[in-house]
Write a protein that holds these residues in place. Sequence first.
Motif, PDB file in Angstrom:
ATOM      1  N   LEU A   1      38.665  33.867  34.101  1.00 32.54           N
ATOM      2  CA  LEU A   1      37.635  32.700  33.953  1.00 32.54           C
ATOM      3  C   LEU A   1      36.529  33.232  33.097  1.00 32.54           C
ATOM      4  N   LEU A   2      36.056  32.560  32.280  1.00 34.23           N
ATOM      5  CA  LEU A   2      34.626  32.607  31.342  1.00 34.23           C
ATOM      6  C   LEU A   2      33.601  32.421  32.080  1.00 34.23           C
ATOM      7  N   GLY A   3      33.651  31.318  33.104  1.00 37.56           N
ATOM      8  CA  GLY A   3      32.406  30.974  33.982  1.00 37.56           C
ATOM      9  C   GLY A   3      32.006  29.652  33.652  1.00 37.56           C
ATOM     10  N   ASP A   4      32.517  28.889  32.532  1.00 37.62           N
ATOM     11  CA  ASP A   4      32.033  27.607  32.038  1.00 37.62           C
ATOM     12  C   ASP A   4      32.907  26.679  32.453  1.00 37.62           C
ATOM     13  N   GLU A   5      33.946  27.139  32.995  1.00 39.43           N
ATOM     14  CA  GLU A   5      35.059  26.180  33.217  1.00 39.43           C
ATOM     15  C   GLU A   5      34.823  24.964  34.071  1.00 39.43           C
ATOM     16  N   LYS A   6      35.494  23.783  34.219  1.00 36.75           N
ATOM     17  CA  LYS A   6      35.140  22.633  35.068  1.00 36.75           C
ATOM     18  C   LYS A   6      36.518  22.176  35.534  1.00 36.75           C
ATOM     19  N   GLU A   7      36.396  21.668  36.783  1.00 40.03           N
ATOM     20  CA  GLU A   7      37.732  21.258  37.549  1.00 40.03           C
ATOM     21  C   GLU A   7      38.095  19.911  36.465  1.00 40.03           C
ATOM     22  N   GLY A   8      39.608  19.954  36.445  1.00 40.03           N
ATOM     23  CA  GLY A   8      40.178  19.030  35.529  1.00 40.03           C
ATOM     24  C   GLY A   8      40.654  19.610  33.909  1.00 40.03           C
ATOM     25  N   GLU A   9      39.729  20.638  33.856  1.00 42.62           N
ATOM     26  CA  GLU A   9      40.000  21.323  32.499  1.00 42.62           C
ATOM     27  C   GLU A   9      41.339  22.075  32.454  1.00 42.62           C
ATOM     28  N   GLU A  10      41.985  21.961  31.317  1.00 42.50           N
ATOM     29  CA  GLU A  10      43.188  22.532  31.301  1.00 42.50           C
ATOM     30  C   GLU A  10      43.249  24.000  30.589  1.00 42.50           C
ATOM     31  N   ILE A  11      43.946  24.761  31.064  1.00 46.99           N
ATOM     32  CA  ILE A  11      43.932  26.219  30.653  1.00 46.99           C
ATOM     33  C   ILE A  11      45.478  26.498  30.510  1.00 46.99           C
ATOM     34  N   ALA A  12      45.837  27.315  29.302  1.00 43.96           N
ATOM     35  CA  ALA A  12      47.135  27.905  28.931  1.00 43.96           C
ATOM     36  C   ALA A  12      47.421  29.196  29.892  1.00 43.96           C
ATOM     37  N   VAL A  13      48.480  29.322  30.430  1.00 49.30           N
ATOM     38  CA  VAL A  13      48.395  30.421  31.523  1.00 49.30           C
ATOM     39  C   VAL A  13      49.955  30.884  31.464  1.00 49.30           C
ATOM     40  N   PHE A  14      50.199  32.123  31.589  1.00 47.06           N
ATOM     41  CA  PHE A  14      51.548  32.696  32.187  1.00 47.06           C
ATOM     42  C   PHE A  14      51.813  32.860  33.627  1.00 47.06           C
ATOM     43  N   VAL A  15      52.625  32.347  34.270  1.00 47.07           N
ATOM     44  CA  VAL A  15      52.918  32.567  35.654  1.00 47.07           C
ATOM     45  C   VAL A  15      53.989  33.213  35.910  1.00 47.07           C
ATOM     46  N   TYR A  16      53.511  34.367  36.892  1.00 49.78           N
ATOM     47  CA  TYR A  16      54.412  35.041  37.414  1.00 49.78           C
ATOM     48  C   TYR A  16      54.185  35.534  38.871  1.00 49.78           C
ATOM     49  N   THR A  17      54.715  36.562  39.170  1.00 59.22           N
ATOM     50  CA  THR A  17      54.271  36.994  40.818  1.00 59.22           C
ATOM     51  C   THR A  17      53.501  38.452  40.779  1.00 59.22           C
ATOM     52  N   ASP A  18      52.720  38.309  41.684  1.00 62.49           N
ATOM     53  CA  ASP A  18      51.896  39.376  41.911  1.00 62.49           C
ATOM     54  C   ASP A  18      52.563  40.689  42.586  1.00 62.49           C
ATOM     55  N   SER A  19      52.001  41.808  42.948  1.00 65.37           N
ATOM     56  CA  SER A  19      52.626  42.915  43.704  1.00 65.37           C
ATOM     57  C   SER A  19      53.153  42.535  45.053  1.00 65.37           C
ATOM     58  N   GLU A  20      52.592  41.470  45.786  1.00 61.86           N
ATOM     59  CA  GLU A  20      53.058  40.986  46.604  1.00 61.86           C
ATOM     60  C   GLU A  20      53.922  39.721  47.060  1.00 61.86           C
ATOM     61  N   ASP A  21      54.568  39.372  45.557  1.00 66.87           N
ATOM     62  CA  ASP A  21      55.424  38.460  45.434  1.00 66.87           C
ATOM     63  C   ASP A  21      54.922  37.107  45.573  1.00 66.87           C
ATOM     64  N   ARG A  22      53.529  36.980  45.452  1.00 65.57           N
ATOM     65  CA  ARG A  22      52.757  35.754  45.145  1.00 65.57           C
ATOM     66  C   ARG A  22      52.587  35.103  43.925  1.00 65.57           C
ATOM     67  N   PRO A  23      52.867  33.892  43.775  1.00 66.61           N
ATOM     68  CA  PRO A  23      52.594  33.367  42.298  1.00 66.61           C
ATOM     69  C   PRO A  23      51.312  33.702  41.809  1.00 66.61           C
ATOM     70  N   VAL A  24      50.907  33.980  40.701  1.00 61.13           N
ATOM     71  CA  VAL A  24      49.782  33.925  40.085  1.00 61.13           C
ATOM     72  C   VAL A  24      49.759  33.574  38.709  1.00 61.13           C
ATOM     73  N   ALA A  25      48.559  33.199  38.214  1.00 64.07           N
ATOM     74  CA  ALA A  25      48.495  32.799  36.755  1.00 64.07           C
ATOM     75  C   ALA A  25      47.421  33.752  35.826  1.00 64.07           C
TER      76      ALA A  25
END
Length: 295
Positions: free
Chosen positions: A54-78
């Motif tokens: 995060l840059l720090g100036d994002e707001k709720e509702g704002e859209e962000i382009a992300v890649f979704v995969y799973t972390d080292s504990e197999d939890r979804p993460v962006a």
Amino acid sequence: MSEILPFLNRINVYLCGMKELGLISTLPINRFTDFGAYLALSSGEEVLLPKGYLLGDEKEGEEIAVFVYTDSEDRPVAVTESPKALLDEFAVLEAKEIAPFGVFMDWGLPKDLLVPKAELGQNMVVGQKYLVKVCVDFQTNRLIGVNKYRDFISEAPMDYVPGTEVSGLVFDKTDLGYKVLIEDQYEGLVFSNEVFQPLEIGDLRKFFVKKRRDDGKVDLQLLPPGRVKYEEGAEIILAMLEEKGFMPLHDKSAPEEIQKELGMSKKHFKQCIGQLYKAGKIQILENGISINSSN
């Protein structure tokens, strides 16, 4: 049945419930926490975008382009980083670590991509590069790499006649030559004795069909049909000039300089540029040689 199971393990992610897994998606911010921001998935569930992205100036509702995969504990993460290959795409990846259960590949993200032992089509060596396709293991709902590329290869179409231009990914070198993945679907080969310019594992470039074989594979060539072939050293020089336009080497250059740049003797270099000059392919200047753009 045992032969079918590995294939079933790669069933498309859409059967697993999370349409965004393995893809670049533009997702809205639902809410913020001390750990980052939770983004809304199409299923109505949420995925965490860690605070470091995060840059720090994002707001709720704002859209962000992300890649979704799973972390080292197999939890979804962006993450806002992009891997070297998305779901269902091929890439040439470097082996980073060999484990009893598979091989970890560098695909450009903090968590390496695992090629499970059952999906290895060859023995791998750390530091070497291999062709891998990104798939989903439906049993674990996580992204995996598959090295058994022939499971996804089809026979080349009959209209692959000599001279057809194709895009190909160089993925292996054998005694015969360089293996090429054509258009992410077909297998091709460039014979070693027909390679007269630099070619590296992982190169993505254009090739020309030389022959479609009866087994559906394709013999390829680097030069378009009708292009005159020169002596090997001349081909190397011409290929470099076609890429760079100019090289600061000439008949007065030090032999060591020519050897370092081209891997050939000064005598061989002078013979090669003489052949190319007579053919009208290059210009010999006081400070080097250049491609003849008027040819």
